[in-house]
Design an enzyme around this catalytic site. Structure first.
Site, PDB file in Angstrom:
ATOM      1  N   GLY A   1       2.521   6.251  -4.949  1.00  0.00           N
ATOM      2  CA  GLY A   1       2.554   7.019  -6.198  1.00  0.00           C
ATOM      3  C   GLY A   1       3.468   6.399  -7.241  1.00  0.00           C
TER       4      GLY A   1
ATOM      5  CG  ASP B   1       0.193   2.958  -0.727  1.00  0.00           C
ATOM      6  OD1 ASP B   1      -0.238   3.577   0.245  1.00  0.00           O
ATOM      7  OD2 ASP B   1       1.039   2.038  -0.625  1.00  0.00           O
TER       8      ASP B   1
ATOM      9  CG  ASP C   1      -5.531  -8.314  -4.317  1.00  0.00           C
ATOM     10  OD1 ASP C   1      -5.136  -7.135  -4.445  1.00  0.00           O
ATOM     11  OD2 ASP C   1      -4.759  -9.283  -4.333  1.00  0.00           O
TER      12      ASP C   1
END
Ligand code: 5GP
Ligand code: MG
Length: 199
Positions: free
Chosen positions: A119, A117, A178
């Site tokens: 990083g 995302d 999740d």
């Protein structure tokens, strides 16, 4: 039930919580095979040992799938990093809560991640593997959200960057990923309906 029927039954799990399904188990499996083949080819002639390091908990399913399709001998280890808490936004500096068991000095490390995302997590872990003396560090992420990047997790040495799919800028769950520890067991990857996490 046949094994196909049992996966089909799980494909229906929590479908009502999804805005849309991005990749089915069949699509995921085909892409994982391609990645494993590509990595096996690249790493086949390497002199140093190869260690696949999964980032818990999110990478567990991808790690299990990709590792069993690798056609060269590898070692497998896990690290645990916390950055997200229970929310849907990445929050600051990652915290390593479980370190490697294997000594990676002089070895090729492949960091196996569910999704990149900002990083931050991988940027930090690449530096960590380097500090432990790894001879190269590759990144193998199933999903990549390049639109959200804040730092570039550059592979180290001869390492490469492998990715399964580019992911749109949505919060996704399933195939290990999740929301508040739920949805990890879904065999597909879906965009979670906003009302499921915006209360
Ligand atoms: P980064 O450090 O690159 O910002 O975040 C990486 C971690 O954030 C990933 O390992 C993953 O656990 C989590 N993450 C990023 N995007 C998503 C997403 O869309 N869904 C879920 N479930 N986790 C995400
Ligand atoms: Mg993760």
């Amino acid at each position: 039930m046949s094994s196909r029927q049992s996966v089909d039954a799980a494909m229906a799990l929590r479908e009502e919580d999804m805005e849309r399904i991005l990749w089915t188990d069949v699509e995921i499996s085909a892409r994982v095979s391609e990645l494993a083949e590509e990595m096996s080819e690249v790493l086949r002639d390497s002199e140093a040992a190869v260690v696949f390091v999964g980032i818990a908990t999110g990478s567990f399913m991808f790690l299990a799938d990709v590792a069993r399709r690798i056609t060269i001998p590898i070692a497998v280890d896990l690290v645990r990093v916390e950055s997200y808490g229970l929310g849907t936004e990445s929050g600051g500096a990652p915290r390593l809560t479980t370190d490697l068991k294997i000594d990676v000095r002089g070895k090729h490390v492949v960091l196996v991640e569910d999704i990149v995302d900002t990083g931050n997590t991988l940027f930090w872990l690449i530096a960590h593997m380097k500090s432990k003396g790894a001879s190269s560090v590759s990144v193998c992420t199933f999903l990549d959200k390049p639109s959200r990047r804040k730092v570039i997790p550059e592979p180290f040495g001869e390492g490469r960057f492998y990715r399964g799919f580019e992911c749109p800028d949505n919060f996704v769950v399933g195939y290990g990923m999740d929301f508040a520890e739920l949805y990890r067991n879904l065999p597909y990857i879906g965009v979670l309906k906003k009302e499921k996490y915006q209360l």
